[in-house]
Design an enzyme around this catalytic site. Structure first.
Site, short mmCIF file in Angstrom:
data_model
loop_
_atom_site.label_atom_id
_atom_site.label_comp_id
_atom_site.label_asym_id
_atom_site.label_seq_id
_atom_site.Cartn_x
_atom_site.Cartn_y
_atom_site.Cartn_z
N GLY A 18 20.94 36.99 -63.60
CA GLY A 18 21.72 37.02 -62.36
C GLY A 18 22.88 37.99 -62.44
N LYS A 20 30.81 28.39 -56.32
CA LYS A 20 29.61 27.65 -56.75
C LYS A 20 29.89 26.15 -56.99
CE LYS A 20 27.34 31.60 -57.16
NZ LYS A 20 26.80 32.12 -58.39
N GLU A 62 14.72 30.10 -67.72
CA GLU A 62 16.11 29.68 -67.95
C GLU A 62 16.14 28.27 -68.52
OE1 GLU A 62 18.26 32.33 -64.45
OE2 GLU A 62 17.77 30.25 -64.04
C1 5RP Z 1 18.72 32.97 -61.56
C2 5RP Z 1 19.81 31.98 -61.57
C3 5RP Z 1 21.21 32.49 -61.53
O1 5RP Z 1 21.90 31.98 -62.62
C4 5RP Z 1 21.87 32.05 -60.27
O2 5RP Z 1 21.05 32.45 -59.17
C5 5RP Z 1 23.26 32.63 -60.12
O3 5RP Z 1 23.17 34.00 -59.94
P1 5RP Z 1 24.43 34.91 -59.64
O4 5RP Z 1 25.21 34.99 -60.89
O5 5RP Z 1 23.82 36.23 -59.24
O6 5RP Z 1 25.18 34.29 -58.50
O7 5RP Z 1 19.62 30.79 -61.62
O8 5RP Z 1 17.46 32.36 -61.49
#
Ligand code: 5RP
Length: 223
Positions: A29, A121, A103
């Site tokens: 990400g 978040k 992950e």
């Molecule tokens: C990818 C994920 C990422 O950790 C999540 O989407 C957060 O992403 P970002 O740091 O771009 O906000 O789970 O599958």
């Protein structure tokens, strides 16, 4: 501070959780991309990384960081990854980048999950972000109906007008309208629906620590 600057801040802050001499688990990400850039400064002090996606593998290798196959190495000291949502207990929703299955595998192989995120978040109840679920394509319609019975609406994630194909060759359902008040039970239940590869609730593999970037600096939450 811009969101990009907040991500860079926690990406850098995560370096202190990397154990010198140990392979580090690396998520996927835009926040993790900042961590990968920071990790390049520790290149000589860690043997390398286990990566959770083809995208992160490419970035790590481009910076000269060796990438190990998860199956070749034992338990990892730490796994560093972002999240789409995190609650007050360290339970998360992940998979916005479609990398949730790998992950979760790397997180399960690691002693400590360090979540890096900006404060947008942080939620009270998981479910505001559409819940990603990796599914075997032939089961998509039935799984969508099972979510409907729970009050959710599931849509196949598209890329360029066709279903997105994950690194594992499967599809993603994004489910809106859920309020996940019991993340452990919810994860266990959905995971056993036939055709579900991985549900994006990370409760059994929750965060031990969250580095949360705020306008006032990095807040450390321990769970
Ligand atoms: C990818 C994920 C990422 O950790 C999540 O989407 C957060 O992403 P970002 O740091 O771009 O906000 O789970 O599958």
């Amino acid at each position: 501070m811009t969101q990009d600057e907040l991500k860079a801040l926690v990406g850098q802050a995560a370096l202190k959780y990397v154990v010198p001499g140990e392979i580090v688990g690396v998520g996927t990400g835009s926040t993790v991309n900042k961590f990968i850039e920071a990790l390049a400064s520790m290149k000589g002090r860690v043997p390398g990384a286990v990566s959770s996606s083809n995208a992160s593998t490419e970035r790590l290798q481009a910076l000269g960081i060796r990438v190990f196959d998860a199956a070749e190495v034992g338990e990892l000291a730490v796994y560093i990854d972002g999240a789409d949502e995190i609650d007050g207990r360290g339970y998360m929703v992940k998979g916005g980048g479609a990398a949730l299955t790998r992950e979760k595998i790397v997180a399960a192989q690691s002693r400590r999950f360090v979540c890096i995120a900006d404060d947008s978040k942080r939620v009270e109840v998981l479910g505001r972000f559409p819940l990603p679920v990796e599914v075997i394509p032939m089961a998509t319609q039935r799984i969508a109906r099972q979510f409907q019975a729970l009050g959710g609406t599931a849509r196949v994630r598209l890329k360029d007008g066709v279903p997105l194909v994950t690194d594992n060759g499967q599809h993603i359902l994004d489910v809106t309208g859920l309020q996940i008040r019991e993340p452990l039970a919810f994860e266990s239940e959905v995971n056993q629906w036939p055709g579900v590869v991985t549900v994006g609730v990370f409760a059994h593999q929750k965060a031990a620590v969250c580095l949360l970037a705020t306008a006032r600096g990095v807040q450390t939450l321990e769970f």
